[in-house]
Scaffold this active site. Sequence first.
Site, PDB file in Angstrom:
ATOM      1  N   ASN A  72      98.131  36.754  66.691  1.00  0.00           N
ATOM      2  CA  ASN A  72      96.798  36.181  66.500  1.00  0.00           C
ATOM      3  C   ASN A  72      96.807  35.453  65.148  1.00  0.00           C
ATOM      4  O   ASN A  72      96.767  36.085  64.104  1.00  0.00           O
ATOM      5  CB  ASN A  72      95.763  37.318  66.513  1.00  0.00           C
ATOM      6  CG  ASN A  72      94.352  36.809  66.318  1.00  0.00           C
ATOM      7  OD1 ASN A  72      94.123  35.624  66.084  1.00  0.00           O
ATOM      8  ND2 ASN A  72      93.394  37.712  66.399  1.00  0.00           N
ATOM      9  N   ARG A 108      96.769  34.579  70.981  1.00  0.00           N
ATOM     10  CA  ARG A 108      95.328  34.411  71.097  1.00  0.00           C
ATOM     11  C   ARG A 108      94.966  32.958  70.768  1.00  0.00           C
ATOM     12  O   ARG A 108      95.392  32.428  69.743  1.00  0.00           O
ATOM     13  CB  ARG A 108      94.636  35.341  70.105  1.00  0.00           C
ATOM     14  CG  ARG A 108      93.144  35.235  70.175  1.00  0.00           C
ATOM     15  CD  ARG A 108      92.550  35.236  68.820  1.00  0.00           C
ATOM     16  NE  ARG A 108      91.105  35.094  68.918  1.00  0.00           N
ATOM     17  CZ  ARG A 108      90.348  34.972  67.855  1.00  0.00           C
ATOM     18  NH1 ARG A 108      90.876  34.987  66.660  1.00  0.00           N
ATOM     19  NH2 ARG A 108      89.061  34.826  67.987  1.00  0.00           N
ATOM     20  N   HIS A 151      84.729  35.648  72.112  1.00  0.00           N
ATOM     21  CA  HIS A 151      84.967  37.102  72.250  1.00  0.00           C
ATOM     22  C   HIS A 151      85.222  37.463  73.717  1.00  0.00           C
ATOM     23  O   HIS A 151      85.045  38.615  74.109  1.00  0.00           O
ATOM     24  CB  HIS A 151      83.749  37.937  71.788  1.00  0.00           C
ATOM     25  CG  HIS A 151      83.549  37.996  70.306  1.00  0.00           C
ATOM     26  ND1 HIS A 151      82.297  38.045  69.749  1.00  0.00           N
ATOM     27  CD2 HIS A 151      84.427  38.024  69.288  1.00  0.00           C
ATOM     28  CE1 HIS A 151      82.411  38.094  68.429  1.00  0.00           C
ATOM     29  NE2 HIS A 151      83.698  38.076  68.122  1.00  0.00           N
ATOM     30  N   GLY A 201      81.862  38.801  63.268  1.00  0.00           N
ATOM     31  CA  GLY A 201      81.285  37.848  64.218  1.00  0.00           C
ATOM     32  C   GLY A 201      80.715  38.693  65.338  1.00  0.00           C
ATOM     33  O   GLY A 201      81.332  39.685  65.721  1.00  0.00           O
ATOM     34  N   ARG A 254      77.328  34.046  59.317  1.00  0.00           N
ATOM     35  CA  ARG A 254      76.873  32.939  60.175  1.00  0.00           C
ATOM     36  C   ARG A 254      75.408  33.107  60.541  1.00  0.00           C
ATOM     37  O   ARG A 254      74.954  34.224  60.818  1.00  0.00           O
ATOM     38  CB  ARG A 254      77.702  32.896  61.465  1.00  0.00           C
ATOM     39  CG  ARG A 254      79.092  32.374  61.258  1.00  0.00           C
ATOM     40  CD  ARG A 254      79.914  32.497  62.529  1.00  0.00           C
ATOM     41  NE  ARG A 254      81.090  33.319  62.297  1.00  0.00           N
ATOM     42  CZ  ARG A 254      81.853  33.833  63.249  1.00  0.00           C
ATOM     43  NH1 ARG A 254      81.589  33.607  64.506  1.00  0.00           N
ATOM     44  NH2 ARG A 254      82.889  34.573  62.935  1.00  0.00           N
ATOM     45  N   PHE A 286      78.476  45.593  56.693  1.00  0.00           N
ATOM     46  CA  PHE A 286      77.338  46.432  57.078  1.00  0.00           C
ATOM     47  C   PHE A 286      77.322  47.780  56.363  1.00  0.00           C
ATOM     48  O   PHE A 286      76.269  48.372  56.191  1.00  0.00           O
ATOM     49  CB  PHE A 286      77.284  46.602  58.600  1.00  0.00           C
ATOM     50  CG  PHE A 286      76.563  45.461  59.262  1.00  0.00           C
ATOM     51  CD1 PHE A 286      77.046  44.163  59.162  1.00  0.00           C
ATOM     52  CD2 PHE A 286      75.377  45.665  59.956  1.00  0.00           C
ATOM     53  CE1 PHE A 286      76.373  43.096  59.741  1.00  0.00           C
ATOM     54  CE2 PHE A 286      74.696  44.607  60.551  1.00  0.00           C
ATOM     55  CZ  PHE A 286      75.192  43.317  60.435  1.00  0.00           C
ATOM     56  N   GLY A 339      79.311  47.905  66.221  1.00  0.00           N
ATOM     57  CA  GLY A 339      78.918  48.554  67.474  1.00  0.00           C
ATOM     58  C   GLY A 339      79.598  49.897  67.664  1.00  0.00           C
ATOM     59  O   GLY A 339      79.004  50.856  68.162  1.00  0.00           O
ATOM     60  N   ASN A 372      80.945  51.757  65.130  1.00  0.00           N
ATOM     61  CA  ASN A 372      80.867  52.681  63.985  1.00  0.00           C
ATOM     62  C   ASN A 372      79.497  52.927  63.387  1.00  0.00           C
ATOM     63  O   ASN A 372      79.312  53.915  62.693  1.00  0.00           O
ATOM     64  CB  ASN A 372      81.779  52.171  62.866  1.00  0.00           C
ATOM     65  CG  ASN A 372      83.233  52.198  63.273  1.00  0.00           C
ATOM     66  OD1 ASN A 372      83.746  53.260  63.603  1.00  0.00           O
ATOM     67  ND2 ASN A 372      83.863  51.049  63.287  1.00  0.00           N
ATOM     68  N   GLU A 424      91.384  43.994  71.998  1.00  0.00           N
ATOM     69  CA  GLU A 424      91.715  42.642  72.446  1.00  0.00           C
ATOM     70  C   GLU A 424      93.225  42.447  72.541  1.00  0.00           C
ATOM     71  O   GLU A 424      93.709  41.760  73.434  1.00  0.00           O
ATOM     72  CB  GLU A 424      91.115  41.623  71.464  1.00  0.00           C
ATOM     73  CG  GLU A 424      89.599  41.542  71.588  1.00  0.00           C
ATOM     74  CD  GLU A 424      88.919  40.957  70.360  1.00  0.00           C
ATOM     75  OE1 GLU A 424      88.891  41.638  69.317  1.00  0.00           O
ATOM     76  OE2 GLU A 424      88.422  39.830  70.441  1.00  0.00           O
TER      77      GLU A 424
END
Length: 403
Positions: free
Chosen positions: A7, A90, A179, A211, A240, A289, A338, A340, A389
Amino acid sequence: MKVLVINCGSSSLKYQLFNMENEEVMVKGLVERIGIEGSKLIQEKGDDEYIIEEAMKDHTEAVAHVFDALVDKDNGVIADLSEIDAVGHRFVHGGEKITKSALIDKEVRDAIEEYTKFAPLHNPANLMGLEACEKLLPNVKNVAVFDTAFHQTMPAKTYLYGIDYKYYEEEAIRKYGFHGTSHNFITNKAAEVLGKDVNDLNIISAHLGNGSSICAVKNGKSFDTSMGLTPLEGLVMGTRSGDIDPAAVTYIMKKENLSPEEMENVLNKKSGVLGVSGVLGVSGVSSDFRDLENAANEGNERAKAALDMFATRVKRYIAGYMAEVGACDAIVFTGGIGENSISMREDIMEGFELFGIKIDKEKNNVRGGCHVVSTDDSKVKVMVIATNEELMIARDTKSLVEA
Ligand code: AMP
């Protein structure tokens, strides 16, 4: 079969080598600062770290160092590069031409070139990784796995923008979504866990990370998603903006005399929770976060506002997408946030009790893994599933090469 997954970013490269007999990650690593002073490769094998600090002027040199690390006598995991059976790459943007993962051929290359116009930072970097592998491992097959491919099943009513149709016809301006590899992984994993045929599965997949995007999955296929022509649309993200009135963009450009490139930079790098949480004129609190949650707990109003905004927008998309997919089997949280952030999942799901969808606070006290976190009587299951992924890319690579 051993599959290497690569990637590439513009100045970085992540890799994982999979043993596909048991889907085990044999080794993984990261190259940072490619083409910049201070290039560094960090390879992890179990708890051991192997570091190479040497100048790497481009992606070919970075890939060469990855190969050296893989076969290193003391720190490597294979004796010879001939043990690598295939490489999965990727790619970010395959536009309308690419609907699924593909072996590299002229058609795939043309699509990558064509859609570079919408992913000017990503597609060329991804291509550099591919070309380095072709040069250094000439006999090995390469597979491209695209972020946009999973969303090519969206109907026109969800992918069209409300602008003159000629922009779609002439310039291919439409929603593509990103995604996709993660949403695809989540869809398959949710079907497996819920014991349902994936073709009958309706879920809302919320990939919340640096993202973030949400996908409405109907009958196992992407029906709608929050990211658009580029990964800038939709949710408020780390840096963003997500959705914004286009008139606000043109107003700021005129007012501050910004070029299109400068404005893109503002929207991509200086907005989102970072921009909102910042004290006016000074750089933001953080895009991370964990920092924001700590700052909010210490009474920082701006950090709290940024978190509240994030939760509200996720809530808005989930509710809208539930109406789009009809009978919904599950709302699934994934990605760094999402998976954690226990409190963020709670905040997002607050208000859904009215519709009979209830999170169980005790069950929700988990990070990562694969869990149902809703109450037994919840009308729709709420789940946490750790995304993977790289494994999805490795699986697609294996099946295409074997075919
Ligand atoms: P990703 O881009 O998927 O790697 O996700 C990165 C985001 O996940 C960052 O904003 C992190 O702050 C966030 N994250 C990771 N761990 C936690 C945690 N324990 N609590 C809250 N946020 C977290």
